[in-house]
Design an enzyme around this catalytic site. Structure first.
Site, PDB file in Angstrom:
ATOM      1  CB  SER A   7      -0.863  -0.046   1.280  1.00  0.00           C
ATOM      2  OG  SER A   7      -1.410   1.188   1.613  1.00  0.00           O
TER       3      SER A   7
ATOM      4  CB  SER B  87       7.448  10.831  10.024  1.00  0.00           C
ATOM      5  OG  SER B  87       6.486  11.835  10.225  1.00  0.00           O
TER       6      SER B  87
ATOM      7  CE1 TYR C  75       3.875   7.103  12.169  1.00  0.00           C
ATOM      8  CE2 TYR C  75       3.957   9.501  12.203  1.00  0.00           C
ATOM      9  CZ  TYR C  75       4.074   8.316  11.515  1.00  0.00           C
ATOM     10  OH  TYR C  75       4.394   8.317  10.175  1.00  0.00           O
TER      11      TYR C  75
ATOM     12  CE  LYS D 170       7.367   6.594  11.128  1.00  0.00           C
ATOM     13  NZ  LYS D 170       7.761   5.553  10.168  1.00  0.00           N
TER      14      LYS D 170
ATOM     15  CB  THR E 203      -0.689   6.670   2.031  1.00  0.00           C
ATOM     16  OG1 THR E 203      -0.567   7.001   3.426  1.00  0.00           O
ATOM     17  CG2 THR E 203       0.516   7.196   1.268  1.00  0.00           C
TER      18      THR E 203
HETATM   19  N1  LIG Z   1       1.390   8.992   4.653  1.00  0.00           N
HETATM   20  C1  LIG Z   1       2.017   9.893   5.370  1.00  0.00           C
HETATM   21  O1  LIG Z   1       1.521  11.023   5.538  1.00  0.00           O
HETATM   22  C2  LIG Z   1       3.351   9.577   5.970  1.00  0.00           C
HETATM   23  C3  LIG Z   1       4.149  10.640   6.390  1.00  0.00           C
HETATM   24  C4  LIG Z   1       5.404  10.384   6.942  1.00  0.00           C
HETATM   25  C5  LIG Z   1       5.825   9.072   7.085  1.00  0.00           C
HETATM   26  N2  LIG Z   1       5.012   8.048   6.675  1.00  0.00           N
HETATM   27  C6  LIG Z   1       5.520   6.689   6.864  1.00  0.00           C
HETATM   28  O2  LIG Z   1       5.504   6.004   5.640  1.00  0.00           O
HETATM   29  C7  LIG Z   1       5.440   4.609   5.875  1.00  0.00           C
HETATM   30  C8  LIG Z   1       4.393   3.990   4.964  1.00  0.00           C
HETATM   31  O3  LIG Z   1       3.114   4.478   5.323  1.00  0.00           O
HETATM   32  P1  LIG Z   1       1.984   4.822   4.239  1.00  0.00           P
HETATM   33  O4  LIG Z   1       1.727   6.255   4.334  1.00  0.00           O
HETATM   34  O5  LIG Z   1       2.297   4.216   2.942  1.00  0.00           O
HETATM   35  O6  LIG Z   1       0.735   4.102   4.948  1.00  0.00           O
HETATM   36  P2  LIG Z   1      -0.200   2.879   4.520  1.00  0.00           P
HETATM   37  O7  LIG Z   1      -0.803   3.117   3.188  1.00  0.00           O
HETATM   38  O8  LIG Z   1      -1.097   2.647   5.686  1.00  0.00           O
HETATM   39  O9  LIG Z   1       0.829   1.671   4.375  1.00  0.00           O
HETATM   40  C9  LIG Z   1       1.400   1.068   5.504  1.00  0.00           C
HETATM   41  C10 LIG Z   1       2.129  -0.179   5.054  1.00  0.00           C
HETATM   42  O10 LIG Z   1       2.750  -0.778   6.194  1.00  0.00           O
HETATM   43  C11 LIG Z   1       2.371  -2.138   6.257  1.00  0.00           C
HETATM   44  N3  LIG Z   1       2.296  -2.610   7.635  1.00  0.00           N
HETATM   45  C12 LIG Z   1       1.596  -2.089   8.666  1.00  0.00           C
HETATM   46  N4  LIG Z   1       1.745  -2.844   9.767  1.00  0.00           N
HETATM   47  C13 LIG Z   1       2.570  -3.869   9.413  1.00  0.00           C
HETATM   48  C14 LIG Z   1       3.106  -5.000  10.086  1.00  0.00           C
HETATM   49  N5  LIG Z   1       2.815  -5.245  11.385  1.00  0.00           N
HETATM   50  N6  LIG Z   1       3.910  -5.838   9.411  1.00  0.00           N
HETATM   51  C15 LIG Z   1       4.206  -5.623   8.114  1.00  0.00           C
HETATM   52  N7  LIG Z   1       3.738  -4.574   7.406  1.00  0.00           N
HETATM   53  C16 LIG Z   1       2.923  -3.721   8.054  1.00  0.00           C
HETATM   54  C17 LIG Z   1       1.016  -2.228   5.570  1.00  0.00           C
HETATM   55  O11 LIG Z   1       0.806  -3.524   5.011  1.00  0.00           O
HETATM   56  P3  LIG Z   1      -0.165  -4.657   5.596  1.00  0.00           P
HETATM   57  O12 LIG Z   1      -1.361  -3.985   6.182  1.00  0.00           O
HETATM   58  O13 LIG Z   1      -0.482  -5.495   4.379  1.00  0.00           O
HETATM   59  O14 LIG Z   1       0.667  -5.393   6.597  1.00  0.00           O
HETATM   60  C18 LIG Z   1       1.199  -1.217   4.443  1.00  0.00           C
HETATM   61  O15 LIG Z   1       1.829  -1.831   3.343  1.00  0.00           O
HETATM   62  C19 LIG Z   1       5.158   4.436   7.369  1.00  0.00           C
HETATM   63  O16 LIG Z   1       6.344   4.124   8.054  1.00  0.00           O
HETATM   64  C20 LIG Z   1       4.674   5.812   7.779  1.00  0.00           C
HETATM   65  O17 LIG Z   1       4.918   6.077   9.136  1.00  0.00           O
HETATM   66  C21 LIG Z   1       3.806   8.271   6.130  1.00  0.00           C
END
Ligand SMILES: NC(=O)c1ccc[n+]([C@@H]2O[C@H](COP(=O)([O-])OP(=O)(O)OC[C@H]3O[C@@H](n4cnc5c(N)ncnc54)[C@H](OP(=O)(O)O)[C@@H]3O)[C@@H](O)[C@H]2O)c1
Length: 263
Positions: A15, A140, A153, A157, A188
């Site tokens: 995702s 982040s 969170y 981080k 996302t």
């Molecule tokens: N979106 C933002 O605004 C933002 C900003 C800064 C940083 N980030 C960081 O970016 C990264 C990706 O997040 P995203 O925004 O792409 O969110 P997302 O769409 O919710 O994706 C999260 C991903 O992490 C996986 N995941 C969650 N728990 C897991 C577990 N226990 N074991 C293995 N995989 C797991 C999920 O896969 P499954 O559910 O299939 O396991 C999914 O593929 C994260 O570290 C997040 O903190 C996001």
């Protein structure tokens, strides 16, 4: 780092940012291992890549630390080596400290901090033995500043960055490179999947998240940063000001944080 024919392991590839990174690395000609819990979603991502036979689907829960050695052995059996690990899997949180159970704090730390630490330690001996390897760590803006409703969170981080910053100093002379990525808001599923204080899902697409930068554009930036072996990079919109304010005018940053209206 030229990613053609390199083997890169991306967590959270089912995702959002991890999925976009998979497509970006695939376009570069990398061979990729994609992990997350949902095998069906990983298979969908694999099929959408330009050369699906170059992608290994490896379902993995990043909190199941004891499974990592076996998972890594599968990668070595399949590709014979690993060149890069992208620690991207993560989960967010939407609750005040006073309303957050310790179990939720623990779960967020396990997914965002202990999981990446355990994965990094699983592959590190291989990188050291080969005298090369790259860690890309998805932190982040909240790895740099503290904002309300994100205590666990932010903590996870900050910890993730501290750990990999220390590791960077240890392994630089061994040919290992680390790129820490601090995105602001990215469009996302992150807010939908975020945990509330009782462990249930927030299940809301927050406006800031919906209006964030696209995961595809971010993935291109991360790829570029990895290629140039940048130590630390920031991507986002006006929220990036928080990083600089915290560094140069922390009292102003803290005043702003007090007034942030988030649920
Ligand atoms: N979106 C933002 O605004 C933002 C900003 C800064 C940083 N980030 C960081 O970016 C990264 C990706 O997040 P995203 O925004 O792409 O969110 P997302 O769409 O919710 O994706 C999260 C991903 O992490 C996986 N995941 C969650 N728990 C897991 C577990 N226990 N074991 C293995 N995989 C797991 C999920 O896969 P499954 O559910 O299939 O396991 C999914 O593929 C994260 O570290 C997040 O903190 C996001």
């Amino acid at each position: 780092m030229d990613y053609r024919d390199k083997v890169v392991w991306i967590t959270g590839a089912s995702s959002g940012i991890g999925e976009a990174l998979t497509y970006a690395f695939a376009q570069e000609g990398a061979r990729i291992v994609i992990s997350a819990r949902r095998a069906k979603e990983l298979e969908r991502v694999r099929q959408a890549c330009p050369a699906p036979d170059q992608i290994l689907v490896l379902p993995l829960d990043v909190t199941a630390f004891e499974s990592f050695a076996g998972a890594f052995q599968k990668i070595l059996n399949h590709f014979g080596k690993l060149d890069g690990l992208v620690n991207n899997a993560g989960i967010s949180q939407r609750s005040k400290v006073v309303d957050t159970s310790l179990e939720v704090d623990q779960q967020v730390m396990n997914v965002n901090f202990m999981g990446p630490v355990a994965l990094t330690k699983t592959v590190l001996p291989h990188f050291l033995a080969r005298g090369t390897g790259q860690f890309i760590v998805i932190s982040s803006v909240t790895g740099k500043v503290g904002i309300p409703y994100r205590s666990a969170y932010c903590a996870s981080k900050h910890a993730l960055q501290g750990f990999h910053e220390a590791l960077r100093a240890e392994v630089h002379d061994a040919g290992i490179r680390i790129t820490i990525v601090c995105p602001g808001y990215v469009a996302t599923q992150v807010s939908i999947n975020a945990l509330k204080g009782d462990g249930s899902k927030h299940a809301i697409m927050d406006q800031n998240t919906a209006e964030g930068i696209s995961a595809t554009i971010l993935a291109q930036g991360i790829l570029q940063a990895g290629r140039k072996e940048k130590a630390e990079v920031y991507f986002g919109k006006k929220e990036l000001a928080g990083i600089y304010l915290m560094r140069f005018a922390p009292s102003i940053a803290r005043r702003i944080a007090r007034n942030i209206k988030v649920r």
